[in-house]
Scaffold this active site. Sequence first.
Site, PDB file in Angstrom:
ATOM      1  N   ASP A  14      26.200  -1.450  17.031  1.00  0.00           N
ATOM      2  CA  ASP A  14      25.445  -0.726  18.061  1.00  0.00           C
ATOM      3  C   ASP A  14      24.533   0.357  17.488  1.00  0.00           C
ATOM      4  O   ASP A  14      24.270   1.367  18.134  1.00  0.00           O
ATOM      5  CB  ASP A  14      26.401  -0.091  19.101  1.00  0.00           C
ATOM      6  CG  ASP A  14      27.241  -1.145  19.799  1.00  0.00           C
ATOM      7  OD1 ASP A  14      26.723  -2.250  20.006  1.00  0.00           O
ATOM      8  OD2 ASP A  14      28.405  -0.851  20.125  1.00  0.00           O
ATOM      9  N   LYS A  17      20.046  -2.139  16.208  1.00  0.00           N
ATOM     10  CA  LYS A  17      19.432  -3.262  15.462  1.00  0.00           C
ATOM     11  C   LYS A  17      18.397  -3.981  16.329  1.00  0.00           C
ATOM     12  O   LYS A  17      17.316  -4.338  15.855  1.00  0.00           O
ATOM     13  CB  LYS A  17      20.526  -4.269  15.016  1.00  0.00           C
ATOM     14  CG  LYS A  17      21.549  -3.675  14.060  1.00  0.00           C
ATOM     15  CD  LYS A  17      22.652  -4.655  13.736  1.00  0.00           C
ATOM     16  CE  LYS A  17      23.595  -4.941  14.883  1.00  0.00           C
ATOM     17  NZ  LYS A  17      24.424  -3.785  15.320  1.00  0.00           N
ATOM     18  N   GLY A  41      25.799  -7.158  21.328  1.00  0.00           N
ATOM     19  CA  GLY A  41      24.966  -6.796  22.477  1.00  0.00           C
ATOM     20  C   GLY A  41      23.799  -6.007  21.946  1.00  0.00           C
ATOM     21  O   GLY A  41      23.967  -4.889  21.463  1.00  0.00           O
ATOM     22  N   HIS A  42      22.625  -6.601  21.958  1.00  0.00           N
ATOM     23  CA  HIS A  42      21.442  -5.953  21.397  1.00  0.00           C
ATOM     24  C   HIS A  42      20.479  -5.632  22.538  1.00  0.00           C
ATOM     25  O   HIS A  42      20.029  -6.530  23.242  1.00  0.00           O
ATOM     26  CB  HIS A  42      20.772  -6.863  20.358  1.00  0.00           C
ATOM     27  CG  HIS A  42      21.685  -7.204  19.212  1.00  0.00           C
ATOM     28  ND1 HIS A  42      21.390  -8.140  18.267  1.00  0.00           N
ATOM     29  CD2 HIS A  42      22.897  -6.708  18.876  1.00  0.00           C
ATOM     30  CE1 HIS A  42      22.387  -8.213  17.390  1.00  0.00           C
ATOM     31  NE2 HIS A  42      23.308  -7.359  17.750  1.00  0.00           N
ATOM     32  N   GLN A 220      26.856  -6.868  14.633  1.00  0.00           N
ATOM     33  CA  GLN A 220      27.941  -5.935  14.298  1.00  0.00           C
ATOM     34  C   GLN A 220      27.469  -4.940  13.214  1.00  0.00           C
ATOM     35  O   GLN A 220      26.296  -4.654  13.144  1.00  0.00           O
ATOM     36  CB  GLN A 220      29.208  -6.691  13.856  1.00  0.00           C
ATOM     37  CG  GLN A 220      29.916  -7.420  14.989  1.00  0.00           C
ATOM     38  CD  GLN A 220      29.270  -8.712  15.425  1.00  0.00           C
ATOM     39  OE1 GLN A 220      28.980  -9.561  14.601  1.00  0.00           O
ATOM     40  NE2 GLN A 220      29.052  -8.885  16.706  1.00  0.00           N
TER      41      GLN A 220
HETATM   42  P1  GDP Z   1      22.562  -2.988  18.501  1.00  0.00           P
HETATM   43  O1  GDP Z   1      23.803  -3.696  18.906  1.00  0.00           O
HETATM   44  O2  GDP Z   1      22.620  -2.481  17.097  1.00  0.00           O
HETATM   45  O3  GDP Z   1      21.302  -3.763  18.775  1.00  0.00           O
HETATM   46  O4  GDP Z   1      22.494  -1.671  19.422  1.00  0.00           O
HETATM   47  P2  GDP Z   1      22.772  -1.594  21.011  1.00  0.00           P
HETATM   48  O5  GDP Z   1      21.619  -2.194  21.715  1.00  0.00           O
HETATM   49  O6  GDP Z   1      24.129  -2.097  21.337  1.00  0.00           O
HETATM   50  O7  GDP Z   1      22.862  -0.023  21.211  1.00  0.00           O
HETATM   51  C1  GDP Z   1      21.794   0.818  20.906  1.00  0.00           C
HETATM   52  C2  GDP Z   1      21.351   1.542  22.199  1.00  0.00           C
HETATM   53  O8  GDP Z   1      20.524   2.637  21.861  1.00  0.00           O
HETATM   54  C3  GDP Z   1      20.511   0.688  23.125  1.00  0.00           C
HETATM   55  O9  GDP Z   1      20.799   1.032  24.457  1.00  0.00           O
HETATM   56  C4  GDP Z   1      19.074   1.062  22.775  1.00  0.00           C
HETATM   57  O10 GDP Z   1      18.157   0.891  23.853  1.00  0.00           O
HETATM   58  C5  GDP Z   1      19.246   2.524  22.462  1.00  0.00           C
HETATM   59  N1  GDP Z   1      18.306   3.065  21.462  1.00  0.00           N
HETATM   60  C6  GDP Z   1      17.812   2.463  20.352  1.00  0.00           C
HETATM   61  N2  GDP Z   1      17.059   3.342  19.651  1.00  0.00           N
HETATM   62  C7  GDP Z   1      17.106   4.503  20.321  1.00  0.00           C
HETATM   63  C8  GDP Z   1      16.559   5.808  20.067  1.00  0.00           C
HETATM   64  O11 GDP Z   1      15.905   6.075  19.067  1.00  0.00           O
HETATM   65  N3  GDP Z   1      16.838   6.776  20.986  1.00  0.00           N
HETATM   66  C9  GDP Z   1      17.593   6.565  22.089  1.00  0.00           C
HETATM   67  N4  GDP Z   1      17.825   7.572  22.917  1.00  0.00           N
HETATM   68  N5  GDP Z   1      18.125   5.346  22.343  1.00  0.00           N
HETATM   69  C10 GDP Z   1      17.894   4.346  21.469  1.00  0.00           C
HETATM   70  P1  IMO Z   2      26.571  -5.386  17.884  1.00  0.00           P
HETATM   71  O1  IMO Z   2      25.907  -6.581  17.266  1.00  0.00           O
HETATM   72  C1  IMO Z   2      30.083  -2.806  18.212  1.00  0.00           C
HETATM   73  C2  IMO Z   2      33.991  -4.696  17.638  1.00  0.00           C
HETATM   74  C3  IMO Z   2      34.898  -4.774  18.843  1.00  0.00           C
HETATM   75  C4  IMO Z   2      36.250  -4.643  18.157  1.00  0.00           C
HETATM   76  C5  IMO Z   2      36.049  -5.451  16.882  1.00  0.00           C
HETATM   77  C6  IMO Z   2      36.558  -6.878  16.964  1.00  0.00           C
HETATM   78  O2  IMO Z   2      26.157  -5.132  19.288  1.00  0.00           O
HETATM   79  O3  IMO Z   2      26.444  -4.196  16.999  1.00  0.00           O
HETATM   80  P2  IMO Z   2      35.610  -9.048  18.200  1.00  0.00           P
HETATM   81  O4  IMO Z   2      35.377  -9.323  19.645  1.00  0.00           O
HETATM   82  O5  IMO Z   2      34.403  -9.168  17.335  1.00  0.00           O
HETATM   83  O6  IMO Z   2      36.776  -9.817  17.645  1.00  0.00           O
HETATM   84  O7  IMO Z   2      36.068  -7.502  18.150  1.00  0.00           O
HETATM   85  O8  IMO Z   2      34.656  -5.459  16.634  1.00  0.00           O
HETATM   86  N1  IMO Z   2      32.637  -5.283  17.820  1.00  0.00           N
HETATM   87  C7  IMO Z   2      31.527  -4.557  17.969  1.00  0.00           C
HETATM   88  N2  IMO Z   2      31.361  -3.221  18.067  1.00  0.00           N
HETATM   89  N3  IMO Z   2      29.008  -3.633  18.221  1.00  0.00           N
HETATM   90  C8  IMO Z   2      29.161  -4.970  18.092  1.00  0.00           C
HETATM   91  O9  IMO Z   2      28.116  -5.813  17.986  1.00  0.00           O
HETATM   92  C9  IMO Z   2      30.462  -5.496  17.997  1.00  0.00           C
HETATM   93  N4  IMO Z   2      30.971  -6.738  17.886  1.00  0.00           N
HETATM   94  C10 IMO Z   2      32.300  -6.591  17.769  1.00  0.00           C
HETATM   95  O10 IMO Z   2      34.661  -3.711  19.741  1.00  0.00           O
HETATM   96  O11 IMO Z   2      36.482  -3.310  17.789  1.00  0.00           O
HETATM   97 MG    MG Z   3      25.301  -3.617  20.376  1.00  0.00          MG
END
Ligand code: GDP
Ligand code: IMO
Ligand code: MG
Length: 417
Positions: A14, A17, A41-42, A220
Site C-alpha cells: 500500500d 504503487k 489493491g492499487h 504487496q
Molecule cells: P498500492 O497498493 O501500493 O498501489 O497503494 P494503495 O492504492 O493501496 O494505497 C495508497 C493510497 O494512497 C491510495 O488511496 C492512493 O490514492 C493514495 N495516494 C497515493 N499517493 C498519494 C499522495 O502522495 N498523497 C496522498 N494523500 N495520497 C496518496
Molecule cells: P498491495 O499490492 C498490504 C497482507 C495481508 C496480510 C498478509 C498475508 O495493495 O500493496 P494474504 O492475503 O496475501 O495471504 O495476506 O499480507 N497483504 C497486503 N498488505 N498491501 C497488499 O497489497 C497486501 N497483500 C497482502 O494484509 O497481512
Molecule cells: Mg494496496
Amino acid sequence: MNRADIIVGLQWGDEGKGKIVDNLAQKYDYVCRFAGGHNAGHTIVTDGKKYALHLIPSGVLNKDAINIVGNGVVLSPKDFIKELEQFDDIEGRIFISDKAHLILPYHAEIDQARERLKGDKAIGTTGKGIGPAYGDKITRVGHRVGELLNPQKLTKDIMSYFNINKPIFDAMGVQTPNESELLEELKGYNKELAKYIVDTTLMVWDALDSEKRVLLEGAQGTMLDIDHGTYPYVTSSTTISAGACSGLGIAPQQIGDVVGIAKAYCTRVGNGPFPSEDLGEDGNYLREKGGEYGTTTGRPRRCGWFDAVAMKHAVKLNGVSNIALMKLDVLDGMETIKVCVAYEIDGKEIDYVPYSLEGAKPIYKEFKGWKESKGVKEFNKLPQEAQDYILELEKLCGSKIGIISTSPDREDTIIRD
Ligand code: GDP
Ligand code: IMO
Ligand code: MG
C-alpha cells in the site's frame, strides 16, 4: 533489445504503487504484473475519478499500453471478470498467462478456515485464498489458467483433488461444489476469459526484442516477501524485484531500472511485527489524514513512522535505483516527525533487519515538521524542512529519492531529474 523496468513496494504494501505505475505507464508500451493476486489493491486517481485495481495492471488507464498478467500471479477468474466490467474497451489490451495458477472459491474457504482455526496466531490474511493457491502450486496439485480452455477435463481433475482431500475439507468445514456445479462454473469462466489467455512469456520476449518499453508492476511489499519479509506474517509470493524474473520469464540481464515505492511514513495491515508502529495520537492522525483503510478489505491500516533500517534492507534486496517517496502531504502540519534509525533487541542496538523483528524496539531520530507540501510539483518549492527530511532519508536509506508524491492525483508528482 530493451530492458524491462520494475516498480516494487519497499514497505508492507500500500505504498502507492498504483499511482506511480499509472503515472509512468504513459511512457511504456507494456505493463505487466508478476506476483500476487487479488489480495492487492492499487488505487489510481485521475481527473477526480478513482479506480481500484486488484488483478488488472495499473497501466490500464493508458489506452495505448498492453497489460499482461504474468505466470507468477494467482488469478481468481470470478474476481478478474468482475474487475474487467469497469472497462468497456479492454479487449486486445489485456492478456493472461496460461501458466498463471488459478484461485477458485475453495481456496478462499481454506484460507478463511485456517485463519479461524489459528485464533490469536492468525496472520490477518485478506482471506482471498492466496496462501492455499500458492501452496497448491508448490505442492504440484494446483491448476493453471490454461486448463480453463478444457473445462470438462479440468472439472474431472478438480473433482479427484476434492475426493483425495475430502477428510481434510470436512474437518475444516470447507464446502466444495458437486461435479455439475463445478462444470457450469468453469464453463462460464471459459466463455468470458478464453480470448485473453495466451503464452505471455513469448509476448514479453517479443516486446523486448522489438525495442518496446516494458514496465513490470509489483504487488504487496518487500517486508511481506515470503523469504525476506517478517515470516510467517507475510504473503505467499516473491514480492521483491527478483520475483519479476520468474513471474514473467525474463532473464536478470534484461532488467533495467528498479523504482522502489515508499510512503513518507509507514503502514501495515494484518498481524506481525511493525517496530515503528505508533499506537498513540500520531498514528491515528496518519490513519485519518492518509485515508489508511485497506483498498481490498477496508481494514484500518496500522500506522507509524518511516523505518530507515527496513528501508536500507529493502533497497539492497531489490537493487533499487531510485525511490518514489509517497504521501509527503500526509505529514503536513505535524510538529515533529520521527524516523526509525536503529532497533533495540534484547538490550542490543542494531542497524540491520535480523532473522526476526519480534520484540524490536525503535530508536528514533526526530525532524522538525512543516506546514504544507500538498500539490507541490517542484522540489525547490517544498518547505525547507520537507526538503531537509527527504535529503536526510536519502542518506539513511542509501538511495536517491527521484520521485516525490504530494497528493493522490496523477499530476501532483515531483520528478527530480
Ligand atoms: P498500492 O497498493 O501500493 O498501489 O497503494 P494503495 O492504492 O493501496 O494505497 C495508497 C493510497 O494512497 C491510495 O488511496 C492512493 O490514492 C493514495 N495516494 C497515493 N499517493 C498519494 C499522495 O502522495 N498523497 C496522498 N494523500 N495520497 C496518496
Ligand atoms: P498491495 O499490492 C498490504 C497482507 C495481508 C496480510 C498478509 C498475508 O495493495 O500493496 P494474504 O492475503 O496475501 O495471504 O495476506 O499480507 N497483504 C497486503 N498488505 N498491501 C497488499 O497489497 C497486501 N497483500 C497482502 O494484509 O497481512
Ligand atoms: Mg494496496
